[in-house]
Design a protein around this motif. Structure first.
Motif, PDB file in Angstrom:
ATOM      1  N   TYR A 121       0.851  -1.180   0.000  1.00 35.00           N
ATOM      2  CA  TYR A 121       0.000   0.000   0.000  1.00 35.00           C
ATOM      3  C   TYR A 121       0.889   1.233   0.000  1.00 35.00           C
ATOM      4  O   TYR A 121       1.925   1.248   0.664  1.00 35.00           O
ATOM      5  N   LYS A 158       3.862   0.311   2.428  1.00 33.93           N
ATOM      6  CA  LYS A 158       3.655  -0.644   3.513  1.00 33.93           C
ATOM      7  C   LYS A 158       3.379  -1.986   2.849  1.00 33.93           C
ATOM      8  O   LYS A 158       2.454  -2.115   2.042  1.00 33.93           O
ATOM      9  N   ALA A 193       1.833  -5.323   2.826  1.00 36.47           N
ATOM     10  CA  ALA A 193       0.775  -6.019   3.560  1.00 36.47           C
ATOM     11  C   ALA A 193       0.833  -7.522   3.310  1.00 36.47           C
ATOM     12  O   ALA A 193       0.550  -8.319   4.193  1.00 36.47           O
ATOM     13  N   PRO A 202      -2.585 -13.113  13.017  1.00 39.16           N
ATOM     14  CA  PRO A 202      -2.979 -12.021  13.918  1.00 39.16           C
ATOM     15  C   PRO A 202      -3.481 -10.806  13.144  1.00 39.16           C
ATOM     16  O   PRO A 202      -3.381 -10.767  11.920  1.00 39.16           O
ATOM     17  N   ASN A 203      -3.994  -9.837  13.859  1.00 37.33           N
ATOM     18  CA  ASN A 203      -4.456  -8.597  13.259  1.00 37.33           C
ATOM     19  C   ASN A 203      -3.397  -7.951  12.397  1.00 37.33           C
ATOM     20  O   ASN A 203      -2.249  -7.861  12.799  1.00 37.33           O
ATOM     21  N   GLY A 204      -3.760  -7.536  11.211  1.00 38.96           N
ATOM     22  CA  GLY A 204      -2.819  -6.839  10.343  1.00 38.96           C
ATOM     23  C   GLY A 204      -1.872  -7.764   9.599  1.00 38.96           C
ATOM     24  O   GLY A 204      -0.920  -7.324   8.971  1.00 38.96           O
ATOM     25  N   ALA A 205      -2.147  -9.082   9.654  1.00 45.56           N
ATOM     26  CA  ALA A 205      -1.243 -10.052   9.024  1.00 45.56           C
ATOM     27  C   ALA A 205      -1.317 -10.004   7.495  1.00 45.56           C
ATOM     28  O   ALA A 205      -0.380 -10.417   6.813  1.00 45.56           O
ATOM     29  N   GLY A 206      -2.424  -9.512   6.969  1.00 43.26           N
ATOM     30  CA  GLY A 206      -2.582  -9.459   5.512  1.00 43.26           C
ATOM     31  C   GLY A 206      -3.692 -10.365   4.986  1.00 43.26           C
ATOM     32  O   GLY A 206      -3.792 -10.580   3.776  1.00 43.26           O
TER      33      GLY A 206
HETATM   34  N1  ADP Z   1      -6.220   0.505   2.482  1.00 45.09           N
HETATM   35  C1  ADP Z   1      -5.097   0.391   3.171  1.00 45.09           C
HETATM   36  N2  ADP Z   1      -4.151   1.364   3.107  1.00 45.09           N
HETATM   37  C2  ADP Z   1      -2.991   1.243   3.774  1.00 45.09           C
HETATM   38  N3  ADP Z   1      -2.651   0.190   4.547  1.00 45.09           N
HETATM   39  C3  ADP Z   1      -3.545  -0.799   4.649  1.00 45.09           C
HETATM   40  C4  ADP Z   1      -4.814  -0.761   3.977  1.00 45.09           C
HETATM   41  N4  ADP Z   1      -5.484  -1.902   4.265  1.00 45.09           N
HETATM   42  C5  ADP Z   1      -4.692  -2.610   5.084  1.00 45.09           C
HETATM   43  N5  ADP Z   1      -3.537  -1.961   5.320  1.00 45.09           N
HETATM   44  C6  ADP Z   1      -2.415  -2.447   6.154  1.00 45.09           C
HETATM   45  O1  ADP Z   1      -1.966  -3.672   5.605  1.00 45.09           O
HETATM   46  C7  ADP Z   1      -1.692  -4.623   6.614  1.00 45.09           C
HETATM   47  C8  ADP Z   1      -2.550  -5.866   6.408  1.00 45.09           C
HETATM   48  O2  ADP Z   1      -3.920  -5.523   6.627  1.00 45.09           O
HETATM   49  P1  ADP Z   1      -5.109  -6.576   6.467  1.00 45.09           P
HETATM   50  O3  ADP Z   1      -4.955  -7.293   5.180  1.00 45.09           O
HETATM   51  O4  ADP Z   1      -6.365  -5.840   6.686  1.00 45.09           O
HETATM   52  O5  ADP Z   1      -4.805  -7.578   7.678  1.00 45.09           O
HETATM   53  P2  ADP Z   1      -5.751  -8.631   8.411  1.00 45.09           P
HETATM   54  O6  ADP Z   1      -6.998  -8.788   7.597  1.00 45.09           O
HETATM   55  O7  ADP Z   1      -4.926  -9.865   8.479  1.00 45.09           O
HETATM   56  O8  ADP Z   1      -6.015  -8.073   9.767  1.00 45.09           O
HETATM   57  C9  ADP Z   1      -1.935  -3.919   7.937  1.00 45.09           C
HETATM   58  O9  ADP Z   1      -0.713  -3.443   8.415  1.00 45.09           O
HETATM   59  C10 ADP Z   1      -2.849  -2.781   7.562  1.00 45.09           C
HETATM   60  O10 ADP Z   1      -2.661  -1.688   8.426  1.00 45.09           O
END
Ligand code: ADP
Ligand code: MG
Length: 334
Positions: free
Chosen positions: A11, A35, A37, A56-60
Motif C-alpha cells: 500500500y 507498507k 501487507a 494475527p491482526n494486520g497479518a494481511g
Molecule cells: N487501504 C489500506 N491502506 C494502507 N494500509 C492498509 C490498507 N489496508 C490494510 N492496510 C495495512 O496492511 C496490513 C494488512 O492488513 P489486512 O490485510 O487488513 O490484515 P488482516 O486482515 O490480516 O487483519 C496492515 O498493516 C494494515 O494496516
C-alpha cells in the motif's frame, strides 16, 4: 481452483508533514511511504477444500481475500481463481465466487431481506427457476424463513450473517470467500455458522476459504490451514499435523487423595494445583503419560486422572512466538 504464486501487495500511504504549513505543502507534493501487507506468498487450493486462513491482526488476510476477489490489484505475483486473473476479469470472477465480509453487509439496509435477494438475482443474472430453487433450498438450510420479510437493519448480527451467507450463495458459486464471518457473534450463533459452512461444503461441494480470529472456527470446519504473519506465510498444512508437530506438551490432571509428594522430573515443565487437583505439564516425547503416572502413583494415592491435549490456540500462539524470535523458523518448516 485457486492458485497463488509469489503474491505481494504494497500500500502507498501518503506521508503527512506535520503542522499547518505541512498540510498545505502536502496538497502540492505528497510523499508516500510503502507498507507491505502481503509479502511473496504462495498456495494452491483444490476444489471442495475447506481452508482456514489465519493470522494475527494486520497479518494481511483481508488484503489477500480482496486480491482473490478482484477488489485489489496485486503489486507482484501470479494469481488465478478458476483459471482467471480476478482483477482483470472481475465480472466473470464474481459470477463464480461468493463473498462474505463479516464486518459489512452486501444487503440493502432498509429493504426486507427477500427484496435484497431479488435484487441480487438481477445483478447476478440468475435464471428465475434456478433462483427459486436456490432460495428455497438455502432458506431451509440457513433457517432464514422466519425473518425473510424483515428489513436488514432489524436483524440480529447472527441472523444478518446467515442472510449474508444466503445472499452469497444464490448464484451457485463454486468458491466461497469468508472474511471473519463469526466476528462479534455469540457462542451459539458462531456454532450455527460453523455447522452451516460444513453443510454448504458437503451439499454443494463449495470450496471455502475462511479467515478468522477464532481457532475453534477452524478446528470445526477446516481440515487445512494457512497461517500468515506480517504478510508472510508461516504454515500451510493439516490441522492434525500441526497438533502433532507442535503440540508436544500434554497436561496430566490428577486428583490426589492427600497432599502429594512430587519429585522433580526432567520432562515435567510445570506443576500447578487447586486444592488436591494438580495440573502437571510434561513433554510427551521425553516421557510417556503412562510412565509419568506410574512414577507419581508410586508414592501417592490417586483418586482420578485425565490427560489434556494441547489447545490448538496455544499451539498457534507458540508458532507466532517462534516467528518473532526467529528461533521458531526451523520448527515452522517442519
Ligand atoms: N487501504 C489500506 N491502506 C494502507 N494500509 C492498509 C490498507 N489496508 C490494510 N492496510 C495495512 O496492511 C496490513 C494488512 O492488513 P489486512 O490485510 O487488513 O490484515 P488482516 O486482515 O490480516 O487483519 C496492515 O498493516 C494494515 O494496516
Ligand atoms: Mg482483516
Amino acid at each position: 481452483m485457486i492458485q497463488v504464486e509469489n503474491l505481494s501487495k504494497q500500500y502507498n500511504i501518503p506521508r503527512k508533514k506535520p503542522g499547518f504549513v505541512g498540510s498545505i505543502q502536502s496538497l502540492f507534493s505528497t510523499q508516500y511511504e510503502t507498507k507491505t501487507a502481503v509479502d511473496n506468498i504462495s498456495f494452491q487450493i483444490e476444489r471442495g477444500e475447506m481452508v482456514g486462513f489465519i493470522g494475527p491482526n494486520g497479518a494481511g488476510k483481508s488484503t489477500t481475500i480482496k486480491m482473490l476477489t478482484g477488489i485489489l490489484v496485486p503489486t507482484a505475483g501470479e494469481l488465478r481463481v478458476h483459471g482467471r486473473v480476478p482483477h482483470k476479469h472481475r465480472e466473470e470472477n464474481a459470477a463464480n465466487i461468493g463473498v462474505v465480509f463479516g464486518q459489512r453487509t452486501q444487503l440493502w439496509w432498509d429493504l426486507p431481506l427477500v427484496e435484497s435477494f431479488e435484487l441480487l438475482k438481477y445483478i447476478y443474472k440468475v435464471p428465475e427457476a434456478r433462483f427459486k430453487k436456490n432460495l428455497q433450498f438455502l432458506t431451509d438450510l440457513l433457517d432464514v424463513g422466519t425473518f425473510i420479510h424483515t428489513p436488514v437493519r432489524q436483524l440480529s448480527l447472527g441472523q444478518r450473517m446467515r442472510a449474508d451467507l444466503l445472499a452469497s450463495l444464490l448464484h451457485d458459486p463454486s468458491i466461497l470467500f469468508l472474511d471473519e464471518p463469526t466476528i462479534g457473534l455469540d457462542a451459539l450463533a458462531k456454532e450455527k455458522i460453523r455447522e452451516l459452512l460444513v453443510s454448504i461444503n458437503k451439499e454443494k461441494n463449495v470450496t471455502v476459504l475462511l479467515t478468522t480470529h477464532d481457532m475453534v472456527d477452524i478446528e470445526q470446519t477446516c481440515n487445512r490451514m494457512v497461517i500468515i504473519d506480517k504478510g508472510n506465510k508461516i504454515y500451510d498444512g493439516g490441522i492434525e499435523e500441526i497438533k502433532n508437530n507442535y503440540g508436544k506438551i500434554r497436561t496430566l490432571v490428577v486428583d490426589f487423595k492427600n497432599t502429594p509428594k512430587l519429585q522433580p522430573i526432567d520432562a515435567v515443565i510445570s506443576i500447578s494445583n487447586e486444592g488436591l487437583t494438580y495440573k502437571i505439564q510434561f513433554e510427551k516425547d521425553i516421557l510417556s503419560a503412562s510412565k509419568l503416572i506410574s512414577m507419581i502413583s508410586e508414592h501417592n494415592e490417586l483418586v482420578d486422572l485425565s490427560i489434556q491435549e494441547p489447545e490448538i490456540e496455544n499451539i498457534i500462539r507458540e508458532i507466532y512466538k517462534g516467528e518473532d524470535d526467529k528461533a521458531g523458523l526451523q520448527r515452522v518448516a517442519l
